[in-house]
Scaffold this motif. Structure first.
Motif, PDB file in Angstrom:
ATOM      1  N   TRP A 104      19.405 -20.355  -3.813  1.00  0.00           N
ATOM      2  CA  TRP A 104      19.104 -21.563  -3.034  1.00  0.00           C
ATOM      3  C   TRP A 104      17.603 -21.869  -2.983  1.00  0.00           C
ATOM      4  CZ3 TRP A 104      15.834 -19.654   0.558  1.00  0.00           C
ATOM      5  CH2 TRP A 104      15.965 -18.298   0.887  1.00  0.00           C
ATOM      6  N   THR A 105      16.753 -20.995  -3.518  1.00  0.00           N
ATOM      7  CA  THR A 105      15.299 -21.129  -3.380  1.00  0.00           C
ATOM      8  C   THR A 105      14.708 -22.412  -3.973  1.00  0.00           C
ATOM      9  OG1 THR A 105      15.076 -18.716  -3.354  1.00  0.00           O
ATOM     10  CG2 THR A 105      13.099 -19.995  -3.871  1.00  0.00           C
ATOM     11  N   PRO A 106      15.148 -22.905  -5.140  1.00  0.00           N
ATOM     12  CA  PRO A 106      14.450 -24.041  -5.765  1.00  0.00           C
ATOM     13  C   PRO A 106      14.310 -25.279  -4.891  1.00  0.00           C
ATOM     14  CG  PRO A 106      15.883 -23.000  -7.364  1.00  0.00           C
ATOM     15  CD  PRO A 106      16.176 -22.346  -6.047  1.00  0.00           C
ATOM     16  N   VAL A 107      15.325 -25.606  -4.089  1.00  0.00           N
ATOM     17  CA  VAL A 107      15.246 -26.838  -3.287  1.00  0.00           C
ATOM     18  C   VAL A 107      14.145 -26.763  -2.233  1.00  0.00           C
ATOM     19  CG1 VAL A 107      16.490 -28.308  -1.666  1.00  0.00           C
ATOM     20  CG2 VAL A 107      17.618 -27.522  -3.761  1.00  0.00           C
ATOM     21  N   PRO A 108      14.054 -25.708  -1.411  1.00  0.00           N
ATOM     22  CA  PRO A 108      12.925 -25.660  -0.469  1.00  0.00           C
ATOM     23  C   PRO A 108      11.571 -25.567  -1.148  1.00  0.00           C
ATOM     24  CG  PRO A 108      14.252 -23.644  -0.336  1.00  0.00           C
ATOM     25  CD  PRO A 108      15.033 -24.629  -1.140  1.00  0.00           C
ATOM     26  N   VAL A 109      11.490 -24.898  -2.286  1.00  0.00           N
ATOM     27  CA  VAL A 109      10.219 -24.861  -3.017  1.00  0.00           C
ATOM     28  C   VAL A 109       9.811 -26.267  -3.438  1.00  0.00           C
ATOM     29  CG1 VAL A 109       9.122 -24.100  -5.161  1.00  0.00           C
ATOM     30  CG2 VAL A 109      10.428 -22.474  -3.791  1.00  0.00           C
ATOM     31  N   ALA A 110      10.766 -27.028  -3.958  1.00  0.00           N
ATOM     32  CA  ALA A 110      10.478 -28.401  -4.362  1.00  0.00           C
ATOM     33  C   ALA A 110      10.061 -29.260  -3.171  1.00  0.00           C
ATOM     34  CB  ALA A 110      11.692 -29.005  -5.050  1.00  0.00           C
ATOM     35  N   ALA A 111      10.708 -29.075  -2.038  1.00  0.00           N
ATOM     36  CA  ALA A 111      10.368 -29.855  -0.849  1.00  0.00           C
ATOM     37  C   ALA A 111       8.949 -29.548  -0.380  1.00  0.00           C
ATOM     38  CB  ALA A 111      11.371 -29.567   0.268  1.00  0.00           C
ATOM     39  N   VAL A 112       8.570 -28.277  -0.401  1.00  0.00           N
ATOM     40  CA  VAL A 112       7.209 -27.902   0.000  1.00  0.00           C
ATOM     41  C   VAL A 112       6.191 -28.488  -0.961  1.00  0.00           C
ATOM     42  CG1 VAL A 112       5.633 -25.955   0.271  1.00  0.00           C
ATOM     43  CG2 VAL A 112       7.932 -25.826   1.219  1.00  0.00           C
ATOM     44  N   ALA A 113       6.483 -28.436  -2.261  1.00  0.00           N
ATOM     45  CA  ALA A 113       5.559 -28.989  -3.251  1.00  0.00           C
ATOM     46  C   ALA A 113       5.377 -30.496  -3.052  1.00  0.00           C
ATOM     47  CB  ALA A 113       6.070 -28.701  -4.662  1.00  0.00           C
ATOM     48  N   GLY A 140       5.208 -30.320 -12.871  1.00  0.00           N
ATOM     49  CA  GLY A 140       4.903 -28.914 -13.124  1.00  0.00           C
ATOM     50  C   GLY A 140       5.782 -27.973 -12.324  1.00  0.00           C
ATOM     51  N   THR A 141       6.001 -28.288 -11.050  1.00  0.00           N
ATOM     52  CA  THR A 141       6.886 -27.464 -10.237  1.00  0.00           C
ATOM     53  C   THR A 141       8.308 -27.500 -10.779  1.00  0.00           C
ATOM     54  OG1 THR A 141       5.538 -27.858  -8.262  1.00  0.00           O
ATOM     55  CG2 THR A 141       7.793 -27.117  -7.912  1.00  0.00           C
ATOM     56  N   ALA A 142       8.758 -28.675 -11.186  1.00  0.00           N
ATOM     57  CA  ALA A 142      10.103 -28.783 -11.757  1.00  0.00           C
ATOM     58  C   ALA A 142      10.233 -27.914 -13.007  1.00  0.00           C
ATOM     59  CB  ALA A 142      10.404 -30.241 -12.101  1.00  0.00           C
ATOM     60  N   ALA A 143       9.204 -27.935 -13.857  1.00  0.00           N
ATOM     61  CA  ALA A 143       9.248 -27.131 -15.082  1.00  0.00           C
ATOM     62  C   ALA A 143       9.263 -25.637 -14.766  1.00  0.00           C
ATOM     63  CB  ALA A 143       8.059 -27.471 -15.966  1.00  0.00           C
TER      64      ALA A 143
END
Length: 268
Positions: free
Chosen positions: A142-151, A197-200
C-alpha cells in the motif's frame, strides 16, 4: 649406506608469502590475505567498491549548484548574465526558423509541467505500483499511494514560498504586480520532475529491471522536454529551470534511498 630422506619443507602460508614484496624485498604494507573488508563480515577492499561515491557526490553537487544560483538570484549577481544571453539566442533562433510547429511543440512540452497532467499521472502510476506490489506479495504493497500524495503536496510547499521570497521578474522584464509570485524557481519544472520522477521510482520497485530502465529514460526525456519548452517559449529563464532540476534531484535521490525500506521486496 644411503642417508635418510629429509622431510620436504612446509610451504609458507599466504600471509607469510605476502610479507615480502617481490620487487623491493621490503615488507608489503597491505598483504592481501590480511586485508579487511569495509564492513565487518563482508569481504571487500578499502576504499569502498566503485559506484558508491555517486550517492555522496551527486547530492553535494546539486545542493552546491542550487545554493550558488539562489545566492546569485538573491543578490542580482553576475551569473544571471547567462539568462538574457540564452533568452536572446533562443529568440534569434526562433525568428530565424519561423516554425509554428516548433513553437506549438514548445508550449505543449511546457504544459506537461502543469499540475494537470503531472499530478494525475503520478497518482495513476502510484495506483499501478500498488496493484503490482500487492499482486507480487510485497509486505507493504500500500506504500506507493501515500508516497505519491506526500510528493504532490511537497511541490507547492517548496516552490511557492521560494517564488514569493525571491520575487524574480520573468524573461519579458515586466515588474511584478503587487502580490504576484516571482519566476524563481520554475514551478512547472519542479512539478514535472518531482511528479514524473516519483512515479518512475515507484514503478521501478515493482517492474522488471529492463522495463524500469525504459520508464526512467522516458521520464528523463519528458522532464528535459518540459525545461526546454519553458525556455523556448519565453516562459522562464534558464536558471529558473536549472534550480528546479537541482531541487527536484535532491528530493528524488532521497526517495531513491528510502524506497527499499518503504517498499521492500520481502519481510525483513
Amino acid at each position: 649406506m644411503d642417508s635418510e630422506p629429509q622431510p620436504l619443507p612446509t610451504p609458507p602460508s599466504a600471509v607469510e608469502a605476502g610479507e615480502m614484496d617481490r620487487s623491493t624485498g621490503r615488507p608489503a604494507h597491505t598483504p592481501r590475505a590480511a586485508r579487511r573488508g569495509d564492513r565487518l563480515g563482508r569481504p571487500g577492499a578499502l576504499p569502498p567498491a566503485p559506484g558508491r561515491p555517486i550517492f555522496a557526490v551527486l547530492p553535494t553537487t546539486l545542493a552546491l549548484l542550487l545554493g550558488v544560483v539562489s545566492w546569485q538570484v538573491a543578490v542580482d549577481g553576475p551569473l544571471l548574465g547567462i539568462d538574457p544571453a540564452v533568452r536572446d539566442a533562443v529568440r534569434h533562433l526562433r525568428r530565424s526558423l519561423h516554425s509554428a510547429l516548433l513553437n506549438h511543440l514548445g508550449v505543449a512540452l511546457a504544459d506537461l509541467g502543469g499540475g494537470v497532467p503531472a499530478v494525475p499521472v503520478l497518482l495513476g502510476c502510484a495506483g499501478l505500483a500498488t496493484w503490482l506490489a500487492r499482486r507480487g506479495g510485497r509486505p507493504r504493497w500500500w506504500t506507493p499511494v501515500p508516497v505519491a500524495a506526500v510528493a504532490a503536496a511537497l511541490i507547492p510547499l517548496l516552490v511557492v514560498p521560494a517564488k514569493a521570497w525571491f520575487a524574480r521578474p520573468g524573461p519579458f522584464g515586466v515588474p511584478l504586480a503587487p502580490g504576484q509570485w516571482g519566476w524563481y524557481p520554475s514551478g512547472h519544472t519542479a512539478t514535472s520532475a518531482i511528479a514524473y520522477g516519483t512515479a518512475a521510482l515507484l514503478l521501478a520497485r515493482v517492474l522488471p529491471a529492463w522495463r524500469a530502465r525504459q520508464v526512467g529514460w522516458v521520464t528523463a526525456a519528458v522532464c528535459l522536454g518540459v525545461g526546454a519548452g519553458l525556455v523556448w517559449s519565453d516562459f522562464h529563464w534558464l536558471l529558473d529551470v536549472v534550480a528546479s532540476w537541482c531541487l527536484s534531484g535532491l528530493l528524488l535521490l532521497a526517495l531513491h534511498r528510502m524506497l527499499p525500506r518503504l517498499l521492500p521486496e520481502t519481510d525483513a
